[in-house]
Design an enzyme around this catalytic site. Structure first.
Site, PDB file in Angstrom:
ATOM      1  N   LYS A  92     -79.274   3.870  12.786  1.00  0.00           N
ATOM      2  CA  LYS A  92     -78.221   2.880  13.008  1.00  0.00           C
ATOM      3  C   LYS A  92     -78.752   1.457  12.873  1.00  0.00           C
ATOM      4  O   LYS A  92     -78.109   0.590  12.268  1.00  0.00           O
ATOM      5  CB  LYS A  92     -77.593   3.086  14.391  1.00  0.00           C
ATOM      6  N   GLN A 135     -75.809   5.886  23.349  1.00  0.00           N
ATOM      7  CA  GLN A 135     -76.330   7.074  22.676  1.00  0.00           C
ATOM      8  C   GLN A 135     -76.277   8.270  23.616  1.00  0.00           C
ATOM      9  O   GLN A 135     -76.812   8.229  24.728  1.00  0.00           O
ATOM     10  CB  GLN A 135     -77.772   6.822  22.218  1.00  0.00           C
ATOM     11  N   ASP A 176     -67.628   3.987  18.976  1.00  0.00           N
ATOM     12  CA  ASP A 176     -67.884   5.425  18.921  1.00  0.00           C
ATOM     13  C   ASP A 176     -66.612   6.244  19.131  1.00  0.00           C
ATOM     14  O   ASP A 176     -66.596   7.440  18.859  1.00  0.00           O
ATOM     15  CB  ASP A 176     -68.919   5.824  19.977  1.00  0.00           C
TER      16      ASP A 176
END
Length: 383
Positions: free
Chosen positions: A187, A231, A254
């Site tokens: 990322k 994450q 996300d």
């Protein structure tokens, strides 16, 4: 002739209209219903009502008697209700609470049974599943990703030229899982390639939940940050739902915020963001010219990161979706009937060639480290 001129005989005479029957008290009917609910109610209820009808005017009770007689065949149901009355109202309340808690089902973790190592190396029989002599077409995800990055880089340049700012992406990484660190590196590298500003908050695995919440809050308040990623998975001592819900809805790139997930599940709504892994699967299929409408698609795995949002997104494309999880009976047979198989279980060597029919499209999501002495390359079967 007025009332004062009426004779006493006339005043005492019976009226010409029918007598109004005596109204039975409600307790009488409750008593009769209880008698109907009893085991001996068979002819007793009819006899009691018939006797009452003879003592009073028969007409008012005729319809009631008919209804009771017609309801005699439901005696078992009424008797069960009477038994509940004996158990008491508190018992009924407990059953109602228990039933509503069961509606959501038990919360079990998916623990997959892996095939033996010998079985994983044995090729499937030729008469079952995919034919290894069939020429596969590889879906080139790298070239598709490269085209997307070039397009995003051009949009970032235009944005910087127009408003003097670039998008900012912040990532919260907790712990030292190898797979999580690998994803974060990808990322960060992707942001650098397209000109997006990237920020990283790395916390130890033994940090407190409040420390993670503080990092999320700081990024929420930072105007240079337009997207926040936490994450996953987080350490077991942390409440993932609480942390994900703390992300500002407009920065939840996300797509894990409850409102974004709910909007994804409702076809009439549009989520602000789509979960990236699910979006990548659909993008690969669409870019490869694979039709989704009406196709039977099996998603292996139901995590909130990949499996669940992928199945919801496929339904928006009018695909017929089957979800295989660790408790599915005969998953191989389900997968073998599918036109498209998306494996998102996070388990290596789970899907074998015998799980696939000839011409099936297969997408494998995730990275699993495998220790092997001899390197053997297997390609997935694609359309």
């Amino acid at each position: 002739m007025g009332p004062s001129h009426m004779r006493q005989k006339d005043l005492l005479a019976e009226p010409t209209w029918p007598k109004r029957p005596k109204r039975l008290p409600k307790s009488h009917f409750r008593h009769e219903r209880r008698r109907v609910a009893s085991k001996e109610m068979g002819g007793a209820a009819v006899a009691v009502l018939a006797a009452a009808a003879t003592r009073q005017n028969r007409a008012p009770l005729a319809s009631l008697l008919t209804r009771v007689v017609r309801g005699l065949h439901d005696a078992s149901v009424v008797a069960a209700a009477a038994e509940e009355d004996k158990a008491g109202a508190g018992s009924r309340r407990r059953r109602r609470r228990s039933s509503s808690s069961l509606l959501l089902g038990p919360d079990f973790l998916d623990t997959w049974d892996l095939p033996p190592r010998a079985a994983s190396r044995t090729p499937p029989p030729q008469d079952g599943g995919a034919d290894y002599g069939y020429t596969a077409t590889i879906i080139d995800g790298k070239s598709i990703a490269e085209d997307i990055r070039l397009h995003i880089a051009e949009e970032v340049r235009q944005m910087k030229s127009a408003v003097g700012h670039v998008p900012g992406l912040a990532v919260v990484l907790v712990g030292d899982r190898r797979d999580s660190e690998s994803y974060v590196r990808y990322k960060t590298k992707g942001c650098e390639e397209v000109g997006i500003k990237s920020l990283l908050a790395k916390l130890p695995g033994n940090c407190t939940e409040d420390e993670v919440m503080d990092s999320v809050s700081r990024f929420n308040e930072d105007p240079s940050v337009h997207g926040i990623l936490v994450q996953l998975p987080l350490p077991q001592h942390m409440d993932e739902e609480r942390i994900l819900s703390a992300i500002s809805l407009e920065k939840d790139v996300d797509g894990f915020h409850p409102l974004n997930v709910g909007n994804l599940a409702l076809r009439s709504r549009k989520p602000l963001f789509l979960p990236c892994a699910a979006k990548a699967c659909i993008e690969l299929l669409l870019q490869s010219g694979i039709e989704l409408m009406g196709k039977h698609v099996t998603v292996i795995g139901r995590s909130k990161v990949v499996g669940l949002p992928t199945s919801l997104l496929l339904q928006r494309h009018h695909a017929t979706v089957s979800v295989i999880h660790a408790f599915t009976t005969n998953p191989e047979a389900i997968a073998r009937e599918s036109d498209i198989v998306i494996s998102a279980a996070g388990v290596a060597n789970l899907v074998r060639g015998s799980w696939l029919k000839q011409g099936a499209v297969v997408i494998d999501v995730g990275t699993n480290p495998i220790e092997v002495k001899t390197v053997v390359f297997y390609c997935t079967f694609a359309q």
